[in-house]
Design a protein around this motif. Structure first.
Motif, PDB file in Angstrom:
ATOM      1  N   PRO A  78      22.886   8.294  -1.564  1.00 35.15           N
ATOM      2  CA  PRO A  78      21.447   8.609  -1.529  1.00 35.15           C
ATOM      3  C   PRO A  78      20.635   7.442  -0.961  1.00 35.15           C
ATOM      4  N   ILE A  79      19.759   7.758  -0.020  1.00 33.60           N
ATOM      5  CA  ILE A  79      18.897   6.751   0.600  1.00 33.60           C
ATOM      6  C   ILE A  79      17.446   7.173   0.410  1.00 33.60           C
ATOM      7  N   VAL A  80      16.677   6.290  -0.192  1.00 35.07           N
ATOM      8  CA  VAL A  80      15.239   6.495  -0.365  1.00 35.07           C
ATOM      9  C   VAL A  80      14.553   5.516   0.574  1.00 35.07           C
ATOM     10  N   THR A  81      13.655   6.028   1.402  1.00 32.74           N
ATOM     11  CA  THR A  81      12.973   5.175   2.363  1.00 32.74           C
ATOM     12  C   THR A  81      11.588   4.789   1.856  1.00 32.74           C
ATOM     13  N   LEU A  82      11.203   3.566   2.191  1.00 30.54           N
ATOM     14  CA  LEU A  82       9.892   3.026   1.827  1.00 30.54           C
ATOM     15  C   LEU A  82       9.113   2.785   3.111  1.00 30.54           C
ATOM     16  N   GLY A  83       7.853   3.142   3.129  1.00 30.48           N
ATOM     17  CA  GLY A  83       7.026   2.898   4.301  1.00 30.48           C
ATOM     18  C   GLY A  83       6.056   4.045   4.526  1.00 30.48           C
ATOM     19  N   ALA A  84       5.232   3.904   5.545  1.00 32.58           N
ATOM     20  CA  ALA A  84       4.214   4.923   5.822  1.00 32.58           C
ATOM     21  C   ALA A  84       4.837   6.296   6.027  1.00 32.58           C
ATOM     22  N   ALA A  85       6.005   6.346   6.683  1.00 29.97           N
ATOM     23  CA  ALA A  85       6.676   7.617   6.920  1.00 29.97           C
ATOM     24  C   ALA A  85       7.856   7.805   5.970  1.00 29.97           C
ATOM     25  N   GLY A  86       7.904   7.026   4.904  1.00 30.13           N
ATOM     26  CA  GLY A  86       9.047   7.065   4.008  1.00 30.13           C
ATOM     27  C   GLY A  86       8.925   8.059   2.876  1.00 30.13           C
ATOM     28  N   THR A  87      10.001   8.184   2.133  1.00 28.96           N
ATOM     29  CA  THR A  87      10.036   9.027   0.950  1.00 28.96           C
ATOM     30  C   THR A  87       9.014   8.530  -0.076  1.00 28.96           C
ATOM     31  N   ILE A  88       8.903   7.209  -0.193  1.00 30.94           N
ATOM     32  CA  ILE A  88       7.895   6.566  -1.043  1.00 30.94           C
ATOM     33  C   ILE A  88       7.007   5.745  -0.124  1.00 30.94           C
ATOM     34  N   ALA A  89       5.721   6.065  -0.116  1.00 34.09           N
ATOM     35  CA  ALA A  89       4.793   5.381   0.787  1.00 34.09           C
ATOM     36  C   ALA A  89       4.525   3.956   0.307  1.00 34.09           C
ATOM     37  N   LYS A  90       4.351   3.061   1.281  1.00 35.47           N
ATOM     38  CA  LYS A  90       3.941   1.696   0.970  1.00 35.47           C
ATOM     39  C   LYS A  90       2.432   1.622   1.118  1.00 35.47           C
ATOM     40  N   PRO A  91       1.733   0.852   0.328  1.00 35.89           N
ATOM     41  CA  PRO A  91       2.278  -0.063  -0.662  1.00 35.89           C
ATOM     42  C   PRO A  91       2.844   0.684  -1.870  1.00 35.89           C
ATOM     43  N   VAL A  92       3.975   0.214  -2.334  1.00 37.67           N
ATOM     44  CA  VAL A  92       4.665   0.829  -3.462  1.00 37.67           C
ATOM     45  C   VAL A  92       4.044   0.317  -4.756  1.00 37.67           C
ATOM     46  N   ASP A  93       3.833   1.208  -5.700  1.00 36.88           N
ATOM     47  CA  ASP A  93       3.366   0.826  -7.025  1.00 36.88           C
ATOM     48  C   ASP A  93       4.596   0.383  -7.821  1.00 36.88           C
ATOM     49  N   PRO A  94       4.730  -0.921  -8.081  1.00 39.91           N
ATOM     50  CA  PRO A  94       5.936  -1.402  -8.752  1.00 39.91           C
ATOM     51  C   PRO A  94       6.135  -0.816 -10.153  1.00 39.91           C
ATOM     52  N   LEU A  95       5.044  -0.495 -10.832  1.00 43.36           N
ATOM     53  CA  LEU A  95       5.178   0.072 -12.172  1.00 43.36           C
ATOM     54  C   LEU A  95       5.683   1.508 -12.139  1.00 43.36           C
ATOM     55  N   ALA A  96       5.354   2.229 -11.081  1.00 45.38           N
ATOM     56  CA  ALA A  96       5.782   3.629 -10.953  1.00 45.38           C
ATOM     57  C   ALA A  96       7.148   3.768 -10.287  1.00 45.38           C
ATOM     58  N   LEU A  97       7.601   2.728  -9.584  1.00 40.68           N
ATOM     59  CA  LEU A  97       8.822   2.826  -8.791  1.00 40.68           C
ATOM     60  C   LEU A  97      10.061   3.238  -9.589  1.00 40.68           C
ATOM     61  N   PRO A  98      10.337   2.649 -10.744  1.00 39.55           N
ATOM     62  CA  PRO A  98      11.553   3.064 -11.462  1.00 39.55           C
ATOM     63  C   PRO A  98      11.584   4.560 -11.782  1.00 39.55           C
ATOM     64  N   THR A  99      10.472   5.095 -12.242  1.00 37.10           N
ATOM     65  CA  THR A  99      10.421   6.523 -12.571  1.00 37.10           C
ATOM     66  C   THR A  99      10.525   7.373 -11.313  1.00 37.10           C
ATOM     67  N   GLN A 100       9.829   6.972 -10.244  1.00 34.54           N
ATOM     68  CA  GLN A 100       9.914   7.714  -8.977  1.00 34.54           C
ATOM     69  C   GLN A 100      11.354   7.780  -8.490  1.00 34.54           C
ATOM     70  N   LEU A 101      12.025   6.637  -8.493  1.00 31.53           N
ATOM     71  CA  LEU A 101      13.396   6.589  -8.006  1.00 31.53           C
ATOM     72  C   LEU A 101      14.334   7.394  -8.889  1.00 31.53           C
ATOM     73  N   ALA A 102      14.207   7.252 -10.187  1.00 29.07           N
ATOM     74  CA  ALA A 102      15.072   8.003 -11.106  1.00 29.07           C
ATOM     75  C   ALA A 102      14.902   9.502 -10.909  1.00 29.07           C
ATOM     76  N   GLU A 103      13.664   9.960 -10.768  1.00 28.22           N
ATOM     77  CA  GLU A 103      13.402  11.391 -10.562  1.00 28.22           C
ATOM     78  C   GLU A 103      13.999  11.881  -9.248  1.00 28.22           C
ATOM     79  N   MET A 104      13.898  11.079  -8.197  1.00 25.46           N
ATOM     80  CA  MET A 104      14.456  11.468  -6.907  1.00 25.46           C
ATOM     81  C   MET A 104      15.987  11.581  -6.976  1.00 25.46           C
ATOM     82  N   LEU A 105      16.598  10.682  -7.693  1.00 28.42           N
ATOM     83  CA  LEU A 105      18.058  10.689  -7.781  1.00 28.42           C
ATOM     84  C   LEU A 105      18.572  11.818  -8.664  1.00 28.42           C
ATOM     85  N   GLU A 106      17.754  12.273  -9.612  1.00 26.02           N
ATOM     86  CA  GLU A 106      18.146  13.382 -10.476  1.00 26.02           C
ATOM     87  C   GLU A 106      18.016  14.720  -9.777  1.00 26.02           C
ATOM     88  N   ALA A 107      17.131  14.799  -8.779  1.00 26.74           N
ATOM     89  CA  ALA A 107      16.867  16.087  -8.099  1.00 26.74           C
ATOM     90  C   ALA A 107      18.041  16.560  -7.279  1.00 26.74           C
TER      91      ALA A 107
END
Length: 107
Positions: A78-107
């Motif tokens: 599994p690859i999650v991309t960060l950036g304007a065109a990424g799966t998670i847009a930058k700037p990334v919220d560091p506090l939300a990142l763990p939950t965002q990533l965990a949810e994406m990997l569970e889907a």
């Protein structure tokens, strides 16, 4: 289960911040490196990771080139991309990142 994630970002400050955010969450162990170091690490041991977070550099395309190479070494990783065109847009919220990533990997 602990998720072993590799964070790939060429900005050392961003890399450190996001790695800290993920490693502070009990669900993740994190290694963080530049795309140059990550290419050799993944060629050697792609199977050692459960997920990758890759910063896409829109202007240069290096992130996309790295993803193409990774797909050859580990097509199911599994690859999650960060950036304007990424799966998670930058700037990334560091506090939300763990939950965002965990949810994406569970889907």
């Amino acid at each position: 289960m602990t998720i072993r994630a590799l964070l790939i970002d060429d900005d050392p400050d961003t890399r450190a911040l996001l790695a800290l955010a993920l490693s502070s969450d009990g669900r993740f162990t994190v290694e963080a490196m530049s795309r140059f170091d990550a290419a050799s690490e993944l060629h050697r041991d792609a199977a050692g990771y459960d997920a990758l977070l890759v910063h896409l550099l829109e202007s240069e395309g290096e992130g996309a080139a790295l993803i193409t190479a990774i797909r050859q070494w580990a097509p199911a990783l599994p690859i999650v991309t960060l950036g304007a065109a990424g799966t998670i847009a930058k700037p990334v919220d560091p506090l939300a990142l763990p939950t965002q990533l965990a949810e994406m990997l569970e889907a």
